[in-house]
Every structure is written in structure tokens, then in C-alpha cells.
Design a protein around this motif. Sequence first.
Motif, mmCIF file in Angstrom:
data_model
loop_
_atom_site.group_PDB
_atom_site.id
_atom_site.type_symbol
_atom_site.label_atom_id
_atom_site.label_comp_id
_atom_site.label_asym_id
_atom_site.label_seq_id
_atom_site.Cartn_x
_atom_site.Cartn_y
_atom_site.Cartn_z
ATOM 1 N N UNK A 212 0.804 -1.217 0.000
ATOM 2 C CA UNK A 212 0.000 0.000 0.000
ATOM 3 C C UNK A 212 0.841 1.272 0.000
ATOM 4 N N UNK A 213 1.978 1.279 0.689
ATOM 5 C CA UNK A 213 2.758 2.511 0.798
ATOM 6 C C UNK A 213 3.280 2.969 -0.557
ATOM 7 N N UNK A 214 3.723 2.038 -1.389
ATOM 8 C CA UNK A 214 4.228 2.413 -2.703
ATOM 9 C C UNK A 214 3.087 2.796 -3.651
ATOM 10 N N UNK A 215 1.931 2.175 -3.438
ATOM 11 C CA UNK A 215 0.808 2.472 -4.325
ATOM 12 C C UNK A 215 0.087 3.752 -3.900
ATOM 13 N N UNK A 216 -0.220 3.857 -2.607
ATOM 14 C CA UNK A 216 -0.966 5.016 -2.125
ATOM 15 C C UNK A 216 -0.061 6.193 -1.774
ATOM 16 N N UNK A 217 1.227 5.917 -1.507
ATOM 17 C CA UNK A 217 2.142 6.968 -1.121
ATOM 18 C C UNK A 217 2.054 7.268 0.363
ATOM 19 N N UNK A 218 2.965 8.107 0.834
ATOM 20 C CA UNK A 218 2.974 8.547 2.222
ATOM 21 C C UNK A 218 2.972 10.067 2.249
ATOM 22 N N UNK A 219 3.134 10.611 3.452
ATOM 23 C CA UNK A 219 3.155 12.061 3.580
ATOM 24 C C UNK A 219 4.319 12.675 2.805
ATOM 25 N N UNK A 220 5.415 11.932 2.656
ATOM 26 C CA UNK A 220 6.627 12.471 2.027
ATOM 27 C C UNK A 220 6.960 11.801 0.697
ATOM 28 N N UNK A 221 6.246 10.766 0.324
ATOM 29 C CA UNK A 221 6.524 10.082 -0.945
ATOM 30 C C UNK A 221 5.281 10.071 -1.823
ATOM 31 N N UNK A 222 5.528 10.034 -3.113
ATOM 32 C CA UNK A 222 4.445 10.042 -4.086
ATOM 33 C C UNK A 222 4.052 8.618 -4.447
ATOM 34 N N UNK A 223 2.759 8.353 -4.447
ATOM 35 C CA UNK A 223 2.262 7.029 -4.806
ATOM 36 C C UNK A 223 1.830 6.968 -6.255
ATOM 37 N N UNK A 225 -1.378 7.039 -7.304
ATOM 38 C CA UNK A 225 -2.546 7.864 -7.582
ATOM 39 C C UNK A 225 -2.192 9.339 -7.446
ATOM 40 N N UNK A 226 -2.480 10.103 -8.476
ATOM 41 C CA UNK A 226 -2.178 11.540 -8.445
ATOM 42 C C UNK A 226 -3.392 12.375 -8.062
ATOM 43 N N UNK A 227 -4.607 11.836 -8.244
ATOM 44 C CA UNK A 227 -5.815 12.624 -8.002
ATOM 45 C C UNK A 227 -6.841 11.926 -7.129
ATOM 46 N N UNK A 228 -6.551 10.733 -6.664
ATOM 47 C CA UNK A 228 -7.497 9.990 -5.840
ATOM 48 C C UNK A 228 -6.810 9.610 -4.538
ATOM 49 N N UNK A 229 -7.268 10.203 -3.425
ATOM 50 C CA UNK A 229 -6.634 9.973 -2.126
ATOM 51 C C UNK A 229 -7.698 9.786 -1.060
ATOM 52 N N UNK A 230 -7.329 9.069 -0.010
ATOM 53 C CA UNK A 230 -8.262 8.759 1.072
ATOM 54 C C UNK A 230 -8.381 9.939 2.033
ATOM 55 N N UNK A 231 -9.621 10.280 2.366
ATOM 56 C CA UNK A 231 -9.867 11.362 3.314
ATOM 57 C C UNK A 231 -9.563 10.880 4.734
ATOM 58 N N UNK A 232 -9.061 11.796 5.563
ATOM 59 C CA UNK A 232 -8.812 11.486 6.961
ATOM 60 C C UNK A 232 -7.530 10.742 7.227
ATOM 61 N N UNK A 235 -1.327 10.477 5.288
ATOM 62 C CA UNK A 235 -0.624 10.406 4.003
ATOM 63 C C UNK A 235 -1.288 11.263 2.930
ATOM 64 N N UNK A 236 -2.557 11.639 3.156
ATOM 65 C CA UNK A 236 -3.288 12.437 2.172
ATOM 66 C C UNK A 236 -3.351 13.904 2.553
ATOM 67 N N UNK A 237 -2.578 14.303 3.536
ATOM 68 C CA UNK A 237 -2.593 15.695 3.976
ATOM 69 C C UNK A 237 -2.170 16.615 2.818
ATOM 70 N N UNK A 238 -2.949 17.650 2.605
ATOM 71 C CA UNK A 238 -2.737 18.626 1.532
ATOM 72 C C UNK A 238 -2.912 18.033 0.130
#
Length: 545
Positions: A212-223, A225-232, A235-238
Motif C-alpha cells: 500500500x505505501x508504494x501504491x498510495x504513497x505517504x506524507x513524504x513520498x508520491x504514490x 494515484x495523483x488525483x485519488x486519495x483517502x480522506x482522513x 498520508x493524504x494531507x494537503x
Amino acid sequence: MTNINKVLMLLALSGVTLSMSAQEKIVNPDITYSGTPKTYNLAGLAVTGIDGYEDYVLTGISGLSIGQEVEVPGTAITDAVKRYWKHGLFSDVSISADSIVGDNIYLKIHLTPRPRISTINYNGLKKTEREDMEKKLGLLMGGQITPNMIDRAKILAKKYFEDKGYKNAEVFIRQRDDVAAKNQVILDIDVDKKEKLKVRSITIDGDNQLGDKKIKGTLFTKGAFSKTHEAGKLSSFLKSKKFTPERWAEDKKHLITKYNEYGFRDAIILKDSVWNVDPKHVDIYVKVDEGKKYYIRNINWVGNTVYSTDYLSRLLDMKKGDVYNQTYMNKRLSQDEDAVGNAYWNNGYLFYNLQPTEVNIVGDSIDLEMRIYEGQQAHINRVKINGNDRLYENVVRRELRTKPGDLFSKEALQRSARELASMGHFDPEAINPVPEPNYEDGTVDINYNLKQKSNDQVELSLGWAQTGVVGRVGLKLNNFSMANLFRKNREHRGIMPIGDGETLSLGAQTNGTYYQSYNAQYSTNWLGGKRPIQFNVGVSFSKQT
């Protein structure tokens, strides 16, 4: 007169009487559609119910013509009615027999025009949203309204708000008669946007190797998905949490691209689904088949004669044992500034082409063959400038790095575009240099498509100082031509002598009685017009009592 003659005359008169009775006119005949059709000669067509159009225009829509034979009842008249309905401008159509005279029939076409739009009211929208809706829906005041237009407007409005993240938006279009205008209607477009949809959770099924970390990304890394992120999620902050079908469709492609970067060339999405969990959120489920991770075993270059294999291998920056990263390979072949393709394109090889081909796959190892077609070097034939009518042609051409006779260079083409943008006379986003290869003679034409913009400035200002109100007037011309100012047969493009791209600034400042100041400044980057020599001169005068 003999009796025989009298009899013949009576018979003749009787014949005339019989002939006249056969031509009796039947007004508004009753047509029985269950009866046997009868063939008539169409002797006349009349149209009622429509103003503002010539009769021949309206009768022409029917497809009927004077003199033709028609069956009553019959398909010709039925087809004519269908043509009027198909035209879409009428809300009611009927064709009746006005009269019958012998074998001649006169038809009357009754038409009722569709109403026109007098007013459009948008309710529940902001000003910018209303302006966007007006452009997208295509409903114009004064235009005729049809049921298809209403249905189409609802679909477009619904899609517009779905693209904005309001998937549950409701659009209602009501049509009511305008009591102040005959045959006109008022459209009320009511929009309830509801709440924007956000993504609550994304479930990836089958991501056993990436995670999941490589696919969804983290606060400091890009996953992925560029336009679809989980609310709350931290890792999706900002990051945008808005959901739209278009964003998700794009991010599914990004997911496969991410797998390709890690060597999973066979990765596919088996299925995916999106559902509402509440009025504000959706959940997303994706099932993937990652496939096998591949590595590079051999890279062979075929067809290269201009550059050595060692040099091209260094540019590619991929070697035996590396992960088969297709994304990085494509960047090194054509996208990066120092890519393989740019080495050819900047040296005149416009017709160059490279096809990376997988020639052998053994286990998790791939043999690549870089198949190159170099072609011949292309020289520039003609350079065309489109969209310029304020600057002199030579003023634009002296900024170009692509001259007729030069070898083609992608770098020179891009630099020319930057130079044109820096002039300030053209819209930078609209500058579009297009090379047109001539395969027959191995040359290329360059078309610079430009869009002009105004960059002159006028200043009017008032301020307050110790001496009272201070006023300032300023004028700055960025396309001035000093030569045209003094030339005997000068050419003016407008009121002022312009065209050479020079700058002239004039300014005056005063408070009336105590203080006055005047200044003028002239500058050019091409003194004499032949070489890039910068020249600036200015004068000023001030008076204070």
C-alpha cells in the motif's frame, strides 16, 4: 333553323352543363381514412400558423410540389408531416384538404411554432458556476426550445457537476409561459449540488509485492494515484480527496504505470468498483494481478551509424541486471533533455525513429533490441510566421534560431519559442512551433503559430503629499519604432509609429503650483536593427517652487 339543328344545339348545351357540374368545388371535404385511397393532382399548397417566413420556404420542407400526383389518404402526405416533425421547429403539424375541384386537390398545412426562450434563471449557483453553465448548456435567449434541448441540458449540467465532485447533484429544468410575450417561455434551472464526494477508503486486492505505501504513497513520498486519495489519512494531507469518475479512470492508468516502473510489465487490473457509503463518501475496490517482476539481461543496438553503441548506452543509463523500468526507459529514450532521441533531433536527424523491442524473454529476464532508423539530416526549407500583424516581420525573425538552410534542431526550435515568449508581444501559452517534414526532398518547413497580446501601458494616478494632491500621467509603448517617427515615408500601424519592438516611456507628475516633473525614456535591444546591441537613453526635467 331546322329541328335537327335545334336538337344538336340542345345536346351541345347539355354537354357543357354536364362538364361544368363535373368540375364542382368541394370545400373542406371529409377524408375517410378507412376508405379506398383516391389519386389527385396537387394543385395548391397553403401554410398557416407561422409568421416571418416565406411560404415557399415552409412548403419546401414538406417535399410536396405543385403538379405531382398524391393519394388521399396516402404515404406522401404522411411523409410530409414526418418531415415537419423531424425539422424540430414545430410543436404541432397537420395537413388537411382545403378543397377538391374535379381531380385537383388543394392542401392546407397547419403549423404551430415551438416557443422561444425569453428568460433563463439559474438558481442555486455561484456567479462563476452560472457563467460556466451558460457556456456548456448552449441555451440562448431568443432561441427556440425543444424537448431534446431540455434533456440534453440536464445531461450536460449533471456531468458538469460530476466533474466538479458533486456526483449526487440534482438538476431540474422547468418551463413556464411568459405572460408578457406571445409564444415565449421562461426557463428556471434549479440546481441542488448536494455534498462533494470524497474517497473514504481504497482497497487494493492482490498487491502482494508493492504494498500500500508504494501504491498510495505517504506524507513524504508520491504514490501511484495523483488525483485519488483517502480522506482522513495523514498520508493524504494537503492532497485532493475529491472523487470523480474521470479522476479515477486516469489514476487506474497511473496504477499500471507504477507497476511498470518496478518491473511488473504484465500487471493488469482484473476488476474495480466504486460505491457510495454515505452521501459524502465513496469506497473504492481494486483487484490487480501483479504478474512477474522482470530484469534486463541484454540490450543490443541495431541501425546506429552516427553514434557509437557505447555512447548511446551511456545516454540510456540502463544496464544488465537492472529492473525493467519501462517508464524510466521511455524518459531516457525521448523525454529527458539529454535523451537518446534529442542527440539525433538536435543534429538534424528529424526523420530518426527508435523502436525498443523485446526479442527474448527467459524466466524473469528480458533481452531488448533498440532498433534505430536514422534517416538523413534535414535542412530547414521555409520558416513561416502566422498570427503577427503588429511587429515587422524582420523583428520577429531576428529572435529565431531556426533559419532557412540550417540543420534542423529541436533545441533551436524550443529556444526560439522561449525568445518569442520573452518579447512580451505574444501569448506564451499559444506559441506553437510546428515542424512539417518534406519526406520527398528531406527538408522541413517550420510554422510558428502566434497569438498577439497587447502590452502597452497607460498610468493615471492621484496621491496626497505635504504640498497637496499630486497627479501622475504615464504612457509606455513597448512596440515603438523610432525609425518610423523620422522616416519621410513612414509606415504607421495605427495612430503611433510602431512595429520595431522598441520601448518609449513618457511621464509627467505635478501638484499644480509647487511641483512639476517630466521624463522620457527610450530603449532598444537591437540598435541599428542588425545586431543585438542594447541602447538606453532618458531625459528628465523637474521644477519646484
